[in-house]
Enzyme design. Sequence first.
Site, PDB file in Angstrom:
ATOM      1  N   LEU A 124      48.091  42.581  33.531  1.00 54.76           N
ATOM      2  CA  LEU A 124      48.591  41.208  33.461  1.00 54.76           C
ATOM      3  C   LEU A 124      48.993  40.815  34.876  1.00 54.76           C
ATOM      4  CD1 LEU A 124      51.006  41.190  30.344  1.00 54.76           C
ATOM      5  CD2 LEU A 124      48.755  40.124  30.483  1.00 54.76           C
ATOM      6  N   ASP A 125      48.795  39.543  35.232  1.00 61.50           N
ATOM      7  CA  ASP A 125      49.259  39.066  36.533  1.00 61.50           C
ATOM      8  C   ASP A 125      50.763  39.311  36.655  1.00 61.50           C
ATOM      9  OD1 ASP A 125      46.713  38.105  36.941  1.00 61.50           O
ATOM     10  OD2 ASP A 125      47.214  36.024  36.505  1.00 61.50           O
ATOM     11  N   ARG A 126      51.225  39.465  37.878  1.00 59.23           N
ATOM     12  CA  ARG A 126      52.655  39.707  38.115  1.00 59.23           C
ATOM     13  C   ARG A 126      53.538  38.623  37.475  1.00 59.23           C
ATOM     14  NH1 ARG A 126      55.372  40.738  44.093  1.00 59.23           N
ATOM     15  NH2 ARG A 126      57.511  40.974  43.354  1.00 59.23           N
TER      16      ARG A 126
END
Length: 315
Positions: free
Chosen positions: A142-144
């Site tokens: 998942l993106d940060r």
Amino acid sequence: MKMIQQEVTFHEVSTEEQGQRVDNFLMTKLKGVPKSLVYRIVRKGEVRANKKRIKPDYKLKAGDVIRIPPVKLSERPDLPSAKLEQVQALEAAIIFEDDALMVVNKPAGMAVHGGSGLKFGLIEALRALRPNDKHLELVHRLDRDTSGLLMIAKKRSVLKALHEQLREKTINKQYLALVRGQWQKSCRNVEAPLQKNTLQSGERMVRVDAEGKPSHTRFRINQRYQQATLIEASPVTGRTHQIRVHTLHAGHPIAGDPKYGDSEFDQLMQQCGLKRLFLHAWQLTFTHPKTEQSMHLEAPLEESLKQVLQRLTAI
């Protein structure tokens, strides 16, 4: 990062490890060693299986004794202390756990792994929390800035099985996103190829480009507001920043997106209390690799995002 000289080692292949190519096995075993060096030592015959020379595509068999020559490799970074508040908080974020895998509700702002100036990420924190689980690996990412459900495998066989489900597209991931304006009812699918670019600053940006990789996201409307729409997004492919770029392509950037957002819309959302990217992986459906049960897990929106929606209702 400190470099250490490794001795010659002999590794007996377990049933967990069998079936994988020797080059992939070595890259996991020799963390930090460049891919080119791995291929060089195999080509030169320094890596052997049962005392015989092998090729990089050799498939490991249980009981094989693999000779690994001395190479310089990066020392694995120290894990964070399990007593750190940020690490301990993850205990409460574990939605599901058994001896095969765990599913975590990743907080926004936490990278999935360390590097690029970060001391540690989610996977290092979980390894600190579960020192007895020696093979914790991310199944996907998942993106940060994105929160929500993330799968972590505890065994290589489980990682392999879940990757197979991802390839077969039998894992269903549902996201909630708040976007600018009124999402068109007719826009249920966005199929736009995505191209990854690295800017001079090192920042990664993704754009729709005919030369890019085929990418597909399904959308449906969850709730309409005066100046925004809460949508459900289900990525069919798993490209970097896919949902964020596909919503932008449809003319509706996600609220609070520092890379692909709309500053005027973001200011309005900040007045409603938004302090982060409004993108959350809230539902996950997959087949458990060991029990073969159908798993359906949910992570509701965090309180701060619910409050943003309540304020939008009042406008």
